[in-house]
Design a protein around this motif. Structure first.
Motif, PDB file in Angstrom:
ATOM      1  N   ILE A 141      -5.815  -3.200   7.870  1.00 23.22           N
ATOM      2  CA  ILE A 141      -4.556  -3.735   8.519  1.00 23.22           C
ATOM      3  C   ILE A 141      -3.616  -2.747   9.149  1.00 23.22           C
TER       4      ILE A 141
ATOM      5  N   ASP B 223      -9.046  -2.695  -5.417  1.00 22.56           N
ATOM      6  CA  ASP B 223      -9.839  -2.220  -4.280  1.00 22.56           C
ATOM      7  C   ASP B 223     -11.135  -1.683  -4.542  1.00 22.56           C
TER       8      ASP B 223
ATOM      9  N   ARG C  67       6.234 -10.126   2.921  1.00 25.07           N
ATOM     10  CA  ARG C  67       5.454 -10.129   1.622  1.00 25.07           C
ATOM     11  C   ARG C  67       6.582 -10.164   0.588  1.00 25.07           C
TER      12      ARG C  67
ATOM     13  N   ARG D 147      -7.560   1.402   5.259  1.00 22.60           N
ATOM     14  CA  ARG D 147      -6.698   0.153   5.132  1.00 22.60           C
ATOM     15  C   ARG D 147      -6.689  -0.562   6.407  1.00 22.60           C
TER      16      ARG D 147
ATOM     17  N   SER E 168       0.822  -1.042   0.066  1.00 27.62           N
ATOM     18  CA  SER E 168       0.158   0.007   0.091  1.00 27.62           C
ATOM     19  C   SER E 168       0.891   1.192  -0.069  1.00 27.62           C
TER      20      SER E 168
ATOM     21  N   LYS F 287       0.759   2.347  -6.807  1.00 24.32           N
ATOM     22  CA  LYS F 287       0.095   1.559  -7.885  1.00 24.32           C
ATOM     23  C   LYS F 287      -1.044   2.088  -8.420  1.00 24.32           C
TER      24      LYS F 287
ATOM     25  N   GLY G  59      -2.467  -4.660  -1.951  1.00 23.31           N
ATOM     26  CA  GLY G  59      -1.126  -5.061  -1.416  1.00 23.31           C
ATOM     27  C   GLY G  59      -0.940  -6.334  -1.033  1.00 23.31           C
ATOM     28  N   GLY G  60      -2.095  -6.950  -0.156  1.00 28.52           N
ATOM     29  CA  GLY G  60      -1.780  -8.141   0.012  1.00 28.52           C
ATOM     30  C   GLY G  60      -2.212  -9.305  -0.617  1.00 28.52           C
TER      31      GLY G  60
ATOM     32  N   ARG H 135      -9.992 -12.091   1.775  1.00 28.45           N
ATOM     33  CA  ARG H 135      -8.876 -12.536   0.724  1.00 28.45           C
ATOM     34  C   ARG H 135      -9.676 -13.502  -0.234  1.00 28.45           C
TER      35      ARG H 135
HETATM   36  C1  S3P Z   1      -4.501  -4.366   1.822  1.00 27.41           C
HETATM   37  C2  S3P Z   1      -4.129  -3.501   1.095  1.00 27.41           C
HETATM   38  C3  S3P Z   1      -5.230  -2.508   0.399  1.00 27.41           C
HETATM   39  C4  S3P Z   1      -6.482  -3.466   0.568  1.00 27.41           C
HETATM   40  C5  S3P Z   1      -6.858  -3.743   1.624  1.00 27.41           C
HETATM   41  C6  S3P Z   1      -5.758  -4.886   2.278  1.00 27.41           C
HETATM   42  C7  S3P Z   1      -3.015  -5.344   2.458  1.00 27.41           C
HETATM   43  O1  S3P Z   1      -4.835  -2.166  -1.002  1.00 27.41           O
HETATM   44  O2  S3P Z   1      -6.584  -4.401  -0.740  1.00 27.41           O
HETATM   45  O3  S3P Z   1      -6.843  -2.888   2.742  1.00 27.41           O
HETATM   46  O4  S3P Z   1      -3.267  -6.294   2.946  1.00 27.41           O
HETATM   47  O5  S3P Z   1      -1.903  -4.658   2.268  1.00 27.41           O
HETATM   48  P1  S3P Z   1      -3.813  -1.102  -1.388  1.00 27.41           P
HETATM   49  O6  S3P Z   1      -2.486  -1.917  -1.709  1.00 27.41           O
HETATM   50  O7  S3P Z   1      -4.155  -0.737  -2.598  1.00 27.41           O
HETATM   51  O8  S3P Z   1      -3.462  -0.034  -0.463  1.00 27.41           O
END
Ligand code: S3P
Length: 168
Positions: free
Chosen positions: A119, A32, A137, A117, A9, A13, A78-79, A56
């Protein structure tokens, strides 16, 4: 052609995907936003009501839907690359690009922007959380076909790097 921008994040991107798609005349898909449109709930609401595992799984279903499309630039969550075989799915179906940034740069870019976000919003030591998450990661992000440093990165520069990669 499908281009997947992966990374933490705050690495830029979404902005880069939009600009890159414009340059290439492709469609930009921000995972997202795609999630919010499809499930009509925010990511924070989803985490709160159903937990991360559910998020997920839904995210993976969206990824499978996305790879059916062509001529797209995807800003990947991001995840997402770190769940099940998502990274393999992206590598098998397109060009993955890791937008790399250090924890301290990410911290500075994210410190005022954690509210959507969940997390990061839950952390009481943001720099430590970013550092630890990135450590876990990186083995996934590093499976990307191309790695690019994110600082001062432009969509034009990405196009040039893709060309060089394809000529190799
Ligand atoms: C996440 C990143 C977020 C979003 C969610 C989980 C993560 O996306 O998918 O909050 O686990 O790092 P971005 O990378 O667009 O912030």
């Amino acid at each position: 052609m499908r281009i997947f921008l992966v990374g933490f994040s705050g690495s830029g991107k979404s902005t880069l995907a939009k600009k890159l798609a414009k340059l290439l005349n492709y469609t930009c898909i921000d995972m997202d936003s795609f999630f919010v449109q499809n499930y009509r709930m925010s990511i924070s609401e989803c985490f709160l009501a159903y937990g991360e595992q559910f998020f997920r799984e839904k995210e993976k279903e969206l990824l499978i839907e996305i790879i059916e499309k062509d001529d797209i630039v995807v800003a990947v969550g991001g995840g997402t690359p770190c769940f099940e075989n998502n990274m393999d799915l992206m590598n098998q179906n397109g060009l993955t690009i890791y937008i790399q940034m250090s924890p301290s740069v990410l911290y500075n870019r994210l410190k005022e922007h954690t509210e959507h976000r969940p997390i990061l919003a839950a952390s009481n030591d943001l720099l430590l959380t970013i550092t630890n998450l990135l450590k876990n990661r990186n083995p996934f992000y590093n499976q990307a076909k191309i790695t690019i440093q994110g600082i001062n990165l432009t969509a034009k520069k990405i196009v040039q790097i893709i060309k060089e990669y394809e000529e190799k």
